[in-house]
Write a protein that holds these residues in place. Structure first.
Motif, PDB file in Angstrom:
ATOM      1  N   UNK A  13       0.802  -1.028   0.431  1.00  0.00           N
ATOM      2  CA  UNK A  13       0.617  -0.010  -0.055  1.00  0.00           C
ATOM      3  C   UNK A  13       0.827   1.263  -0.369  1.00  0.00           C
ATOM      4  N   UNK A  14       1.942   0.484   0.927  1.00  0.00           N
ATOM      5  CA  UNK A  14       3.208   2.448   0.885  1.00  0.00           C
ATOM      6  C   UNK A  14       3.601   2.904  -0.865  1.00  0.00           C
ATOM      7  N   UNK A  15       3.993   1.293  -1.261  1.00  0.00           N
ATOM      8  CA  UNK A  15       4.460   1.995  -2.669  1.00  0.00           C
ATOM      9  C   UNK A  15       3.611   2.073  -3.513  1.00  0.00           C
ATOM     10  N   UNK A  16       2.157   1.550  -3.219  1.00  0.00           N
ATOM     11  CA  UNK A  16       1.207   2.495  -4.547  1.00  0.00           C
ATOM     12  C   UNK A  16       1.114   3.655  -4.587  1.00  0.00           C
ATOM     13  N   UNK A  17       1.079   4.163  -2.626  1.00  0.00           N
ATOM     14  CA  UNK A  17       0.711   5.941  -2.475  1.00  0.00           C
ATOM     15  C   UNK A  17       2.284   6.624  -2.772  1.00  0.00           C
ATOM     16  N   UNK A  18       3.288   5.887  -2.741  1.00  0.00           N
ATOM     17  CA  UNK A  18       4.747   7.115  -2.657  1.00  0.00           C
ATOM     18  C   UNK A  18       4.885   7.878  -4.002  1.00  0.00           C
ATOM     19  N   UNK A  19       3.309   7.553  -5.548  1.00  0.00           N
ATOM     20  CA  UNK A  19       3.817   8.750  -5.662  1.00  0.00           C
ATOM     21  C   UNK A  19       3.112   9.474  -6.240  1.00  0.00           C
ATOM     22  N   UNK A  20       1.857   9.322  -4.990  1.00  0.00           N
ATOM     23  CA  UNK A  20       1.085  10.970  -4.984  1.00  0.00           C
ATOM     24  C   UNK A  20       1.699  11.340  -3.574  1.00  0.00           C
ATOM     25  N   UNK A  21       2.392  10.247  -2.924  1.00  0.00           N
ATOM     26  CA  UNK A  21       3.068  11.499  -1.689  1.00  0.00           C
ATOM     27  C   UNK A  21       4.493  11.961  -2.321  1.00  0.00           C
ATOM     28  N   UNK A  22       4.617  12.127  -3.654  1.00  0.00           N
ATOM     29  CA  UNK A  22       5.720  12.974  -3.786  1.00  0.00           C
ATOM     30  C   UNK A  22       7.109  12.178  -3.914  1.00  0.00           C
ATOM     31  N   UNK A  23       7.440  10.748  -3.666  1.00  0.00           N
ATOM     32  CA  UNK A  23       8.133  10.744  -4.504  1.00  0.00           C
ATOM     33  C   UNK A  23       8.249  10.138  -6.317  1.00  0.00           C
ATOM     34  N   UNK A  24      10.136  10.371  -6.443  1.00  0.00           N
ATOM     35  CA  UNK A  24       9.860  10.360  -8.157  1.00  0.00           C
ATOM     36  C   UNK A  24       9.390   9.127  -8.575  1.00  0.00           C
ATOM     37  N   UNK A  25       9.147   8.820  -9.559  1.00  0.00           N
ATOM     38  CA  UNK A  25       8.181   7.283  -9.702  1.00  0.00           C
ATOM     39  C   UNK A  25       9.646   6.786 -10.720  1.00  0.00           C
ATOM     40  N   UNK A  26      10.571   7.603 -10.681  1.00  0.00           N
ATOM     41  CA  UNK A  26      12.128   6.781 -11.591  1.00  0.00           C
ATOM     42  C   UNK A  26      12.642   6.313 -11.091  1.00  0.00           C
ATOM     43  N   UNK A  27      13.258   6.988  -9.590  1.00  0.00           N
ATOM     44  CA  UNK A  27      13.935   6.295  -8.743  1.00  0.00           C
ATOM     45  C   UNK A  27      13.294   5.245  -8.190  1.00  0.00           C
ATOM     46  N   UNK A  28      11.888   5.556  -7.943  1.00  0.00           N
ATOM     47  CA  UNK A  28      11.633   4.090  -7.072  1.00  0.00           C
ATOM     48  C   UNK A  28      11.355   3.461  -7.524  1.00  0.00           C
TER      49      UNK A  28
END
Length: 325
Positions: A13-28
């Motif tokens: 769930x945290x990984x699903x939400x990560x891009x919407x919380x400001x995490x850079x998708x390419x880095x993730x």
């Protein structure tokens, strides 16, 4: 439902939400690829007891094959990933046939020597681009329908693939096959006395680990659009060993944590150094970005001295310790 299942569910769930919380998708996505790479290596070392110094060959060799197939042959992404995974499995079988009957340092050195042969092939072959690397690999359309040009779409496809591969690793470890691997690691002579062909089991584990490492390399090429000699260099093998030991050898969550720590250090250490310099006024911290290897090595030394089981190994040991009555 077990605590581990709840933990993995929360992580997903945290990984699903990560891009919407400001995490850079390419880095993730890069982090997820290395997490899969470390988990594949942990299947071999942590649960079978085989220390391979050649896993860079599976990561980089598969990256080149998948990238070339997608760029030159024009295959769709899923076909490229399958070809890359098959390349990893084939290289794993070749390495295993030659090395699996050796033990300890002899096994490790044979895998290192074979991996260096793959490195020199990648350096000289035309289709790899040599020192320039294989560049301009298109993401294309998944199954010819879903465009992967958008980073957010690519992220969720990557997350689904990595989650599926990790589920396969979990299922393998908890299967009868996985229990035999644990038995081989703990006491191979006893496993032989029980009638198990330990060489065959170790070879199967080696091929599976190599195939998953190949999937990680292929996925990384699809995400970033290039494959370079760094992927197939011996330092990549050393890096995955560091990730696994740092996170916790023989634990399912350890490689995930170890990969996250190492990748974040490599990509964010400069920003951390600047932040420390502004907080403390010590100008030396601004040079941390140029000393990633030194900082990573220092953290590894501290982990070995203080956290002998790795980060997650110590956490699990603390949680599972017997309660005082």
């Amino acid at each position: 439902m077990s605590k581990s299942s709840i933990g993995y569910g929360l992580l997903l769930l945290a990984l699903i939400a990560a891009p919407f919380l400001g995490a850079y998708p390419v880095f993730m996505m890069k982090l997820l690829c290395f997490a899969l790479f470390a988990s594949a290596f942990n299947l071999l070392l942590g649960y079978t007891g085989l220390l391979s110094f050649g896993h860079a060959a599976f990561l980089g060799g598969s990256a080149y094959v998948a990238g070339h197939a997608m760029k030159v042959w024009g295959v769709t992404p899923e076909v490229g990933l399958v070809l890359g995974t098959a390349t990893g499995a084939l290289l794993g079988w070749l390495f295993g046939v030659l090395a699996i009957r050796r033990q300890g340092i002899y096994f490790a050195m044979i895998t290192l020597a074979l991996a260096q042969m793959v490195f020199f092939v990648a350096l000289q072959a035309k289709f790899t681009g040599g020192e320039d690397g294989l560049q301009g690999v298109p993401r294309g359309k998944l199954f010819g329908v879903l465009s992967l040009q958008d980073d957010l779409t690519m992220y969720f496809v990557t997350l689904a693939i990595v989650a599926g591969a990790f589920a396969l690793i979990v299922r393998t470890i908890h299967s009868p096959f996985g229990q035999v691997l644990k038995g081989v690691k703990e006491n191979e002579p006893r496993a032989i006395s029980l009638g198990y062909d330990t060489h065959r089991f170790k070879l199967l584990a080696f091929v599976l680990s190599a195939a998953l490492a190949g999937l990680a390399g292929s996925l990384k090429t699809l995400v970033l659009g290039f494959a370079t000699l760094t992927d197939v260099h011996w330092t990549a093998s050393g890096g995955v060993i560091l990730m696994t030991l740092l996170g916790g050898l023989g634990t399912l969550s350890g490689p995930l944590v170890g990969a996250a720590v190492v990748v974040m250090l490599e990509n964010k250490i400069g920003e951390m150094g600047n932040a420390l310099a502004s907080l403390t006024g010590i100008e030396w911290f601004t040079t941390l970005g140029e000393s990633v290897t030194m900082v990573t090595g220092l953290i590894f030394v501290v982990c070995v001295l203080v956290f002998r089981r790795g980060i997650m190994g110590e956490v699990l040991a603390f949680v599972q310790r017997p309660k005082k009555t």
